[in-house]
Design a protein around this motif. Structure first.
Motif, PDB file in Angstrom:
ATOM      1  N   ASN A  42      39.618  -0.311   5.262  1.00  0.00           N
ATOM      2  CA  ASN A  42      40.575   0.804   5.289  1.00  0.00           C
ATOM      3  C   ASN A  42      39.923   2.127   5.629  1.00  0.00           C
ATOM      4  O   ASN A  42      40.593   3.158   5.654  1.00  0.00           O
ATOM      5  CB  ASN A  42      41.269   0.918   3.924  1.00  0.00           C
ATOM      6  CG  ASN A  42      40.269   1.025   2.781  1.00  0.00           C
ATOM      7  OD1 ASN A  42      39.332   1.805   2.823  1.00  0.00           O
ATOM      8  ND2 ASN A  42      40.477   0.240   1.736  1.00  0.00           N
ATOM      9  N   LYS A  43      38.630   2.110   5.896  1.00  0.00           N
ATOM     10  CA  LYS A  43      37.870   3.341   6.124  1.00  0.00           C
ATOM     11  C   LYS A  43      37.263   3.340   7.516  1.00  0.00           C
ATOM     12  O   LYS A  43      36.811   2.313   8.011  1.00  0.00           O
ATOM     13  CB  LYS A  43      36.759   3.455   5.070  1.00  0.00           C
ATOM     14  CG  LYS A  43      35.872   4.677   5.219  1.00  0.00           C
ATOM     15  CD  LYS A  43      34.842   4.730   4.100  1.00  0.00           C
ATOM     16  CE  LYS A  43      33.811   3.641   4.241  1.00  0.00           C
ATOM     17  NZ  LYS A  43      32.724   3.772   3.245  1.00  0.00           N
ATOM     18  N   ILE A  94      35.063 -12.411   0.231  1.00  0.00           N
ATOM     19  CA  ILE A  94      36.289 -11.611   0.321  1.00  0.00           C
ATOM     20  C   ILE A  94      36.628 -11.020  -1.047  1.00  0.00           C
ATOM     21  O   ILE A  94      36.914  -9.822  -1.173  1.00  0.00           O
ATOM     22  CB  ILE A  94      37.466 -12.470   0.823  1.00  0.00           C
ATOM     23  CG1 ILE A  94      37.193 -13.007   2.224  1.00  0.00           C
ATOM     24  CG2 ILE A  94      38.763 -11.666   0.787  1.00  0.00           C
ATOM     25  CD1 ILE A  94      36.925 -11.966   3.255  1.00  0.00           C
ATOM     26  N   GLN A  95      36.575 -11.840  -2.075  1.00  0.00           N
ATOM     27  CA  GLN A  95      36.908 -11.370  -3.421  1.00  0.00           C
ATOM     28  C   GLN A  95      35.918 -10.325  -3.913  1.00  0.00           C
ATOM     29  O   GLN A  95      36.293  -9.381  -4.617  1.00  0.00           O
ATOM     30  CB  GLN A  95      36.963 -12.562  -4.390  1.00  0.00           C
ATOM     31  CG  GLN A  95      38.132 -13.498  -4.150  1.00  0.00           C
ATOM     32  CD  GLN A  95      39.472 -12.777  -4.166  1.00  0.00           C
ATOM     33  OE1 GLN A  95      39.765 -12.005  -5.086  1.00  0.00           O
ATOM     34  NE2 GLN A  95      40.287 -13.015  -3.142  1.00  0.00           N
ATOM     35  N   LEU A  96      34.678 -10.449  -3.531  1.00  0.00           N
ATOM     36  CA  LEU A  96      33.675  -9.446  -3.913  1.00  0.00           C
ATOM     37  C   LEU A  96      33.941  -8.112  -3.233  1.00  0.00           C
ATOM     38  O   LEU A  96      33.794  -7.053  -3.851  1.00  0.00           O
ATOM     39  CB  LEU A  96      32.272  -9.952  -3.580  1.00  0.00           C
ATOM     40  CG  LEU A  96      31.702 -10.957  -4.583  1.00  0.00           C
ATOM     41  CD1 LEU A  96      30.613 -11.807  -3.953  1.00  0.00           C
ATOM     42  CD2 LEU A  96      31.164 -10.225  -5.812  1.00  0.00           C
ATOM     43  N   PHE A 144      38.369  -2.932  -1.019  1.00  0.00           N
ATOM     44  CA  PHE A 144      39.072  -3.439   0.152  1.00  0.00           C
ATOM     45  C   PHE A 144      40.404  -4.047  -0.277  1.00  0.00           C
ATOM     46  O   PHE A 144      40.507  -4.621  -1.368  1.00  0.00           O
ATOM     47  CB  PHE A 144      38.260  -4.545   0.830  1.00  0.00           C
ATOM     48  CG  PHE A 144      37.191  -4.071   1.767  1.00  0.00           C
ATOM     49  CD1 PHE A 144      37.302  -4.297   3.129  1.00  0.00           C
ATOM     50  CD2 PHE A 144      36.054  -3.427   1.303  1.00  0.00           C
ATOM     51  CE1 PHE A 144      36.304  -3.884   4.007  1.00  0.00           C
ATOM     52  CE2 PHE A 144      35.058  -3.013   2.160  1.00  0.00           C
ATOM     53  CZ  PHE A 144      35.190  -3.243   3.522  1.00  0.00           C
ATOM     54  N   LEU A 145      41.408  -3.969   0.579  1.00  0.00           N
ATOM     55  CA  LEU A 145      42.579  -4.820   0.452  1.00  0.00           C
ATOM     56  C   LEU A 145      42.217  -6.181   1.041  1.00  0.00           C
ATOM     57  O   LEU A 145      41.310  -6.303   1.861  1.00  0.00           O
ATOM     58  CB  LEU A 145      43.766  -4.219   1.194  1.00  0.00           C
ATOM     59  CG  LEU A 145      44.252  -2.849   0.691  1.00  0.00           C
ATOM     60  CD1 LEU A 145      45.403  -2.351   1.562  1.00  0.00           C
ATOM     61  CD2 LEU A 145      44.653  -2.902  -0.778  1.00  0.00           C
ATOM     62  N   GLU A 146      42.954  -7.226   0.654  1.00  0.00           N
ATOM     63  CA  GLU A 146      42.560  -8.571   1.066  1.00  0.00           C
ATOM     64  C   GLU A 146      42.553  -8.744   2.581  1.00  0.00           C
ATOM     65  O   GLU A 146      41.588  -9.287   3.145  1.00  0.00           O
ATOM     66  CB  GLU A 146      43.479  -9.623   0.432  1.00  0.00           C
ATOM     67  CG  GLU A 146      43.045 -11.048   0.769  1.00  0.00           C
ATOM     68  CD  GLU A 146      43.804 -12.108  -0.001  1.00  0.00           C
ATOM     69  OE1 GLU A 146      43.499 -13.303   0.186  1.00  0.00           O
ATOM     70  OE2 GLU A 146      44.713 -11.746  -0.783  1.00  0.00           O
ATOM     71  N   ASN A 176      35.115  -9.151   7.466  1.00  0.00           N
ATOM     72  CA  ASN A 176      34.124 -10.231   7.375  1.00  0.00           C
ATOM     73  C   ASN A 176      34.154 -11.143   8.591  1.00  0.00           C
ATOM     74  O   ASN A 176      33.114 -11.671   8.997  1.00  0.00           O
ATOM     75  CB  ASN A 176      34.338 -11.022   6.086  1.00  0.00           C
ATOM     76  CG  ASN A 176      33.722 -10.349   4.872  1.00  0.00           C
ATOM     77  OD1 ASN A 176      32.550 -10.532   4.578  1.00  0.00           O
ATOM     78  ND2 ASN A 176      34.505  -9.538   4.184  1.00  0.00           N
ATOM     79  N   GLN A 177      35.304 -11.353   9.158  1.00  0.00           N
ATOM     80  CA  GLN A 177      35.372 -12.135  10.396  1.00  0.00           C
ATOM     81  C   GLN A 177      34.653 -11.413  11.531  1.00  0.00           C
ATOM     82  O   GLN A 177      33.948 -12.039  12.339  1.00  0.00           O
ATOM     83  CB  GLN A 177      36.830 -12.395  10.771  1.00  0.00           C
ATOM     84  CG  GLN A 177      37.518 -13.404   9.868  1.00  0.00           C
ATOM     85  CD  GLN A 177      39.000 -13.545  10.164  1.00  0.00           C
ATOM     86  OE1 GLN A 177      39.626 -12.659  10.751  1.00  0.00           O
ATOM     87  NE2 GLN A 177      39.577 -14.666   9.757  1.00  0.00           N
ATOM     88  N   ARG A 178      34.790 -10.093  11.583  1.00  0.00           N
ATOM     89  CA  ARG A 178      34.149  -9.315  12.642  1.00  0.00           C
ATOM     90  C   ARG A 178      32.625  -9.372  12.537  1.00  0.00           C
ATOM     91  O   ARG A 178      31.938  -9.626  13.526  1.00  0.00           O
ATOM     92  CB  ARG A 178      34.604  -7.865  12.566  1.00  0.00           C
ATOM     93  CG  ARG A 178      36.007  -7.603  13.059  1.00  0.00           C
ATOM     94  CD  ARG A 178      36.442  -6.190  12.720  1.00  0.00           C
ATOM     95  NE  ARG A 178      37.781  -5.903  13.203  1.00  0.00           N
ATOM     96  CZ  ARG A 178      38.047  -5.125  14.241  1.00  0.00           C
ATOM     97  NH1 ARG A 178      37.068  -4.564  14.915  1.00  0.00           N
ATOM     98  NH2 ARG A 178      39.292  -4.901  14.609  1.00  0.00           N
TER      99      ARG A 178
END
Length: 276
Positions: free
Chosen positions: A62-63, A156-158, A165-167, A174-176
């Motif tokens: 989001n940043k 993702i959860q971390l 982060f939003l999910e 992380n995919q990027r």
């Protein structure tokens, strides 16, 4: 996706500006070398095929972070302001919740420019380098490669728990970063449970530690310290100098890194910008 010439031009301009200003710019080369082909994140100003100014936009969930440079002889001509306006328009369309302009703390030129725009200094980040010291490694904590779909979900959860982060933002981010073959992803295990993560980015002789996180319920137990020691020693044995970033106000992390042998060698400052 940036061309080989564009990357070479950015590097040449970076060397010139750093030498002239006696600073170190944070241009996130791991991201520059792995740009999305269908996204505009980089802004150039050329004259007679020479790169005069560059601005990079870097999304972290989001940043968004922005960093750039202008050849010394071409400053105070409004070039960087025009590139910044372009970047802010894109940030507005993407609806980033936070937009930060990054500037080396030692840059007098950046400070003069910042007086001309509406912004608020948000934070200071220390860039730290590990100094060779004997570190005891504890086998009670395991640092292993992240390989499975469950490992990915843990990361993702971390990011959600530790980095706000939003999910969907965490999944996209992380995919990027997994498309970069210079990145190495690791899961931290304690008593057969996945409790944390850490990422290593390699650039020539340097190893940079990123995304270091331990679930809140497992913090304060020495797990992160033991995992960090393992990573440091492994990178050192493989011939790398080890670096990381930490926010100055994160006193707990700063004390941890200093106790493991990291020393600050420069600072970066971040300023909050608006899109209006």
């Amino acid at each position: 996706m940036l061309t080989t010439k564009q990357l070479r031009d950015i590097k040449a301009l970076q060397y010139l500006c750093e030498a002239d200003d006696q600073i170190t710019l944070k241009l996130n080369w791991d991201m520059l070398q792995n740009r999305e082909a269908n996204e505009k994140n980089d802004f150039f100003y050329y004259e007679d095929e020479e790169l005069i100014a560059f601005l990079g936009l870097y999304g972290f969930g989001n940043k968004a972070e922005i960093c750039g440079m202008v050849k010394p002889a071409y400053r105070r001509k409004g070039i960087f302001s025009r590139l910044l306006d372009e970047a802010l328009a894109i940030c507005k369309n993407r609806k980033y919740r936070e937009i930060l302009l990054n500037a080396p703390a030692a840059s007098a030129t950046a400070k003069e420019f910042l007086k001309t725009i509406k912004c608020d200094r948000t934070s200071t980040e220390y860039q730290m380098k590990w100094s060779n010291m004997d570190l005891h490694e504890d086998i009670e904590v395991i640092v292993r490669p992240s390989l499975s779909e469950q490992d990915f979900k843990t990361e993702i959860q971390l990011d959600i728990s530790c980095f706000n982060f939003l999910e969907d933002e965490a999944v996209d981010y992380n995919q990027r970063i997994r498309r970069d073959d210079k990145q190495r992803f690791f899961i931290i295990e304690h008593e057969k449970r996945s409790v944390g993560k850490i990422r290593i980015s390699h650039e020539e002789s340097e190893a940079w530690i990123y995304g270091f996180a331990v679930f809140p319920e497992f913090q304060g137990k020495g797990i992160g310290r033991r995992a960090l020691r393992q990573v440091i020693m492994n990178e050192y044995r493989n011939g790398y100098d080890v670096f990381l970033d930490v926010e100055a106000k994160n006193s707990n992390a700063l004390k941890l890194y200093e106790s493991c042998g990291f020393r600050t060698f420069q600072a970066q400052e971040y300023y909050t910008l608006g899109t209006s």
